[in-house]
Design a protein around this motif. Structure first.
Motif: not given
Length: 344
Positions: A197-198, A277-278, A280-281, A284-285
Motif C-alpha cells: 500500500t505504501l 494520508v501517506l 499517517w499510513r 501506522k505501518l
C-alpha cells in the motif's frame, strides 16, 4: 543497479559529486526559466545560434540590430510597442542567461561524461542511464527553441502546450538525476517488508505531483495566476460559475483561465491530502526509518508549497513569491522521487 563496491570507491564518489552538481545546475536553470517567464523575456532573442550565440552584444550597433529583430515580432507589436532600449536590454539579459546556462549544463554533463568513459570509471549498468540523460538534455534544447518559435507567429506569447512540454522534460531530467543520486546513497538491501500500500501510494503521489506541476505550467502559460486573486473563494464562490463553459467542454481544462486555475487549486488540495494520508499510513505501518523520514519530508514540502501557492496568488504573482513557488515545486517533486525510491 550500481555495484556497492563502486559506490564506496574514489571513482564512485567522483561520479556522485558530478551528478549532484548537475542536478543543482538543472534546479537553478528551472528557477532562471521561471524568472524568464515571469518577466516575459522569452521572446527577446529572435535568433537561435546554438553554437556561436554565446557572446552577448557589445556595441550599440549590435544592440540596435537585435532590437530591430525584436520589433518585428508579434509580442512587440501587440504588447510592447514603444518599448525603450533600456527595458529591452533587461528582458534580453534574462533570456540570454537562460540560454547560456543551458549550454553550461550541457558542457558540465557531456565533458565529464566523456572523461569518465575514457578512464573506464563508469560501471556498465550506469552507462545507459547517463546516455539517456545526455539525449534528454539535447532534446530539451530543441524543445526550448520549438517553444519560443511558437511566440513569433501572430501571438504575443508562447504556446502554453509547448511551455508545458518544456517544463515536463525539465522535471523528467531532474527526477532522473535524483533517482540515480539516491542509488548511490543506498548501502543496504531494500527492506523486504515494504508494504504494498505504501509503495502504490508513493507511486500515485508522484504521478499526482507531476500532473499538478503540468497544471501549474498551464497556469503560467495562460497567465491565469493574474486573475481571481482571492482565497479560499474564487470569483466569490468555492466552485465558481462558468467552469468548463466552452465547446468542446474539455478544452477549457487547457485554454480557459478560470477552469485552468480552478483545476490547479483542486490538484493542490488533493496533493496535500494524499501527503498527509501517506504520512499517517507510514506511521501506522512497519517501515524503515528512512521510509518514514521521506514521508515526513513529503508532508513538509507539500504544506510549504501550498502556502507559497496561496501567497503567490494573493500577491497577484509577485516575482519573488512566484520564484519561491517554483522552488517549492522542485522541492516537492524531488521529495516525491526520494519517497518513491525509498519504498520501491
Amino acid at each position: 543497479m550500481i555495484p556497492k563496491n563502486f559506490k564506496d570507491s574514489k571513482a564512485g564518489r567522483a561520479i556522485l559529486a558530478w551528478l549532484l552538481a548537475v542536478a543543482l545546475m538543472v534546479a537553478l536553470m528551472m528557477l532562471i526559466g521561471a524568472i524568464t517567464r515571469l518577466t516575459e523575456s522569452g521572446l527577446s532573442m529572435v535568433e537561435w545560434r546554438p553554437f556561436i550565440g554565446v557572446l552577448p552584444p557589445f556595441s550599440e550597433a549590435e544592440w540596435s540590430r537585435i532590437f530591430d529583430l525584436y520589433r518585428q515580432t508579434s509580442e512587440y507589436r501587440l504588447e510592447n510597442a514603444g518599448m525603450p532600449m533600456s527595458e529591452f536590454k533587461m528582458i534580453f539579459w534574462w533570456e540570454y542567461i537562460h540560454r547560456l546556462w543551458g549550454r553550461f549544463i550541457g558542457l558540465a554533463f557531456a565533458v565529464p561524461l566523456a572523461w569518465f568513459l575514457w578512464r573506464g570509471y563508469i560501471p556498465k549498468p550506469l552507462k545507459p542511464h547517463l546516455f539517456i540523460l545526455l539525449c534528454l538534455g539535447g532534446l530539451q534544447g530543441i524543445i526550448g527553441w520549438w517553444m519560443v518559435n511558437s511566440g513569433f507567429v501572430d501571438r504575443h506569447d508562447v504556446s502554453q502546450y509547448r511551455l508545458v512540454v518544456h517544463l515536463a522534460v525539465a522535471f523528467l531530467i531532474l527526477g532522473y538525476l535524483i533517482w540515480l543520486i539516491a542509488e548511490f546513497f543506498e548501502r543496504a538491501a531494500v527492506a523486504p517488508a515494504t508494504p504494498d500500500t505504501l509503495r502504490r501510494g508513493t507511486t500515485g503521489f508522484l504521478l499526482l505531483v507531476a500532473v499538478t506541476i503540468i497544471s501549474g505550467g498551464l497556469v503560467a502559460g495562460l497567465g491565469a495566476g493574474f486573475d481571481y486573486n482571492t482565497w479560499p473563494l474564487m470569483a466569490d464562490n468555492l466552485v465558481p460559475a462558468g467552469l468548463y463553459d466552452s465547446s468542446p467542454w474539455w478544452l477549457a481544462a487547457f485554454e480557459d483561465v478560470l477552469s485552468v486555475q480552478f483545476d490547479h487549486r483542486i490538484l493542490a488540495y488533493l496533493t496535500f491530502i494524499l501527503a498527509m494520508v501517506l504520512l499517517w499510513r507510514a506511521k501506522k505501518l512497519s517501515v524503515t526509518r528512512w521510509q518514514y523520514a521521506s514521508h515526513l519530508m513529503l508532508a513538509i514540502a507539500v504544506l510549504l508549497q501550498l502556502l507559497l501557492g496561496i501567497a503567490t496568488l494573493l500577491s497577484v504573482v509577485s516575482l519573488p513569491l512566484a520564484v519561491l513557488h517554483q522552488a517549492g515545486a522542485i522541492l516537492l517533486f524531488s521529495s516525491a522521487i526520494l519517497a518513491r525510491h525509498a519504498c520501491r
